[in-house]
Design a protein around this motif. Structure first.
Motif, mmCIF file in Angstrom:
data_model
loop_
_atom_site.group_PDB
_atom_site.id
_atom_site.type_symbol
_atom_site.label_atom_id
_atom_site.label_comp_id
_atom_site.label_asym_id
_atom_site.label_seq_id
_atom_site.Cartn_x
_atom_site.Cartn_y
_atom_site.Cartn_z
ATOM 1 N N GLY A 86 44.154 -7.624 -8.021
ATOM 2 C CA GLY A 86 42.878 -6.964 -7.758
ATOM 3 C C GLY A 86 42.772 -5.613 -8.426
ATOM 4 N N VAL A 87 43.848 -4.832 -8.425
ATOM 5 C CA VAL A 87 43.765 -3.479 -8.977
ATOM 6 C C VAL A 87 43.590 -3.509 -10.488
ATOM 7 N N VAL A 88 44.198 -4.490 -11.169
ATOM 8 C CA VAL A 88 44.016 -4.604 -12.616
ATOM 9 C C VAL A 88 42.564 -4.953 -12.933
ATOM 10 N N LEU A 89 42.005 -5.898 -12.187
ATOM 11 C CA LEU A 89 40.603 -6.258 -12.372
ATOM 12 C C LEU A 89 39.698 -5.059 -12.083
ATOM 13 N N GLY A 90 40.012 -4.320 -11.032
ATOM 14 C CA GLY A 90 39.211 -3.151 -10.696
ATOM 15 C C GLY A 90 39.254 -2.077 -11.771
ATOM 16 N N ALA A 91 40.423 -1.875 -12.386
ATOM 17 C CA ALA A 91 40.541 -0.887 -13.452
ATOM 18 C C ALA A 91 39.686 -1.282 -14.662
ATOM 19 N N LEU A 92 39.693 -2.564 -15.006
ATOM 20 C CA LEU A 92 38.868 -3.020 -16.124
ATOM 21 C C LEU A 92 37.379 -2.837 -15.822
ATOM 22 N N ILE A 93 36.987 -3.126 -14.587
ATOM 23 C CA ILE A 93 35.589 -2.926 -14.201
ATOM 24 C C ILE A 93 35.228 -1.449 -14.283
ATOM 25 N N ARG A 94 36.138 -0.579 -13.836
ATOM 26 C CA ARG A 94 35.853 0.860 -13.812
ATOM 27 C C ARG A 94 35.652 1.421 -15.208
ATOM 28 N N VAL A 95 36.468 0.981 -16.155
ATOM 29 C CA VAL A 95 36.405 1.533 -17.506
ATOM 30 C C VAL A 95 35.238 0.955 -18.298
ATOM 31 N N PHE A 96 34.992 -0.340 -18.162
ATOM 32 C CA PHE A 96 34.010 -0.986 -19.025
ATOM 33 C C PHE A 96 32.644 -1.184 -18.366
ATOM 34 N N ALA A 97 32.605 -1.297 -17.051
ATOM 35 C CA ALA A 97 31.318 -1.433 -16.364
ATOM 36 C C ALA A 97 30.858 -0.113 -15.764
ATOM 37 N N VAL A 98 31.810 0.757 -15.441
ATOM 38 C CA VAL A 98 31.564 2.117 -14.965
ATOM 39 C C VAL A 98 30.568 2.150 -13.796
ATOM 40 N N PRO A 99 30.938 1.604 -12.644
ATOM 41 C CA PRO A 99 30.072 1.765 -11.479
ATOM 42 C C PRO A 99 29.983 3.240 -11.096
ATOM 43 N N GLY A 100 28.798 3.695 -10.765
ATOM 44 C CA GLY A 100 28.593 5.096 -10.456
ATOM 45 C C GLY A 100 29.157 5.484 -9.108
ATOM 46 N N PRO A 101 29.334 6.796 -8.880
ATOM 47 C CA PRO A 101 29.865 7.261 -7.601
ATOM 48 C C PRO A 101 28.955 6.932 -6.427
ATOM 49 N N ARG A 102 27.646 6.819 -6.661
ATOM 50 C CA ARG A 102 26.739 6.489 -5.562
ATOM 51 C C ARG A 102 27.015 5.082 -5.020
ATOM 52 N N VAL A 103 27.326 4.146 -5.926
ATOM 53 C CA VAL A 103 27.654 2.789 -5.500
ATOM 54 C C VAL A 103 28.916 2.807 -4.653
ATOM 55 N N PHE A 104 29.901 3.593 -5.095
ATOM 56 C CA PHE A 104 31.153 3.700 -4.348
ATOM 57 C C PHE A 104 30.914 4.265 -2.949
ATOM 58 N N ARG A 105 30.145 5.344 -2.848
ATOM 59 C CA ARG A 105 29.893 5.947 -1.546
ATOM 60 C C ARG A 105 29.154 4.984 -0.623
ATOM 61 N N LEU A 106 28.204 4.260 -1.190
ATOM 62 C CA LEU A 106 27.469 3.291 -0.394
ATOM 63 C C LEU A 106 28.396 2.191 0.108
ATOM 64 N N LEU A 107 29.284 1.719 -0.769
ATOM 65 C CA LEU A 107 30.218 0.661 -0.403
ATOM 66 C C LEU A 107 31.162 1.130 0.697
ATOM 67 N N VAL A 108 31.743 2.328 0.525
ATOM 68 C CA VAL A 108 32.686 2.843 1.514
ATOM 69 C C VAL A 108 31.997 3.070 2.851
ATOM 70 N N ALA A 109 30.811 3.675 2.820
ATOM 71 C CA ALA A 109 30.083 3.922 4.070
ATOM 72 C C ALA A 109 29.744 2.612 4.772
ATOM 73 N N ALA A 110 29.299 1.618 4.005
ATOM 74 C CA ALA A 110 28.907 0.341 4.599
ATOM 75 C C ALA A 110 30.098 -0.401 5.185
ATOM 76 N N LEU A 111 31.293 -0.197 4.626
ATOM 77 C CA LEU A 111 32.482 -0.878 5.124
ATOM 78 C C LEU A 111 33.150 -0.113 6.272
#
Length: 260
Positions: A86-111
């Motif tokens: 999972g972490v390798v897949l996540g690193a590739l997504i972070r570098v090439f898809a670059v989800p913004g910090p707002r998406v991250f905050r929304l995800l963390v808050a929702a979980l």
């Protein structure tokens, strides 16, 4: 990095890990906003810097749990088997898809917000014994895989997500804490190495801030050891409520940032 920044990073890592290590949380989810808002680490370099913190800080708590004979059993292997890919897949997504910090905050808050509230309620009003069954090995691996992807994208320790779910489903905190920290440690090594390799082939702030990550990690190393030393002296109910408060607090923090 100047000395005041390094000392601030050391202090932040120490205090955060001291409070979170007893319940199996590395503290990276708390350190992330400190690095972005206070220490000024750019994105996406903040993710591998947080992973570097986990790598340096992890052995403190893990050594203490190992000495106490509580670092074993099938749970660490199940979690690591899921989080590593999972972490390798996540690193590739972070570098090439670059989800913004707002998406991250929304995800963390929702979980974390509902998880923390649910765990607190289950602690105050326990479910019948027949309802408190730990998840199956297959469900545990699947959960760990998803957490590994999130950790690879945002550099947070999986314990902040795994802990409330596993404990809420009936697994004792004393079992979850060392297993979650072991998974966070191993996964962070692979994640940090993945980012280091990607930095050789991509442009931008992909490599970790090595000095700051090491400084925060040194504080986390000491704080984690002390936190793991304290865990056996705390009752199970207190540990469950602490984990509930940490999860709820992080969820509220990121929800406020989204609304702000």
């Amino acid at each position: 990095m100047d000395w005041p920044t390094g000392l601030l990073g050391f202090a932040a890592g120490l205090l955060i890990s001291l409070a979170t290590a007893p319940v199996g949380v590395s503290g990276a989810v708390f350190l992330l906003p400190v690095q972005v808002s206070v220490l000024g680490v750019p994105s996406p370099a903040v993710t591998p810097t947080n992973l570097l913190y986990n790598v340096v800080a992890g052995p403190g708590a893990l050594f203490r749990y190992w000495r106490a004979g509580r670092l074993g059993g099938p749970l660490p292997r199940l979690l690591i088997a899921g989080t590593l890919p999972g972490v390798v897949l996540g690193a590739l997504i972070r570098v090439f898809a670059v989800p913004g910090p707002r998406v991250f905050r929304l995800l963390v808050a929702a979980l974390l917000l509902p998880l923390g509230l649910w765990l607190g309620l289950r602690t105050v009003r326990p479910a019948p014994a027949r309802d408190a069954r730990p998840p199956s090995p297959r469900a545990t691996r699947t959960l760990a895989l998803l957490v590994g992807v999130v950790g690879g994208i945002y550099g947070i320790g999986g314990g902040s997500l795994l802990g409330p779910i596993l404990v809420g489903r009936g697994t004792p905190v004393a079992t979850v804490a060392p297993a979650a920290l072991a998974a966070t440690f191993v996964t962070s090594i692979v994640g940090a190495a993945t980012y280091a390799l990607l930095s050789l082939t991509t442009t931008g702030d992909v490599a970790p801030d090595w000095l700051l990550g090491l400084s925060c990690g040194a504080g986390g190393l000491l704080g984690g050891y002390l936190g793991a030393h304290l865990q056996p002296r705390l009752p199970e109910t207190a540990l469950r409520l602490l984990l509930s408060a940490l999860a709820t607090g992080v969820g509220v923090l990121y929800a406020v940032q989204i609304l702000g």
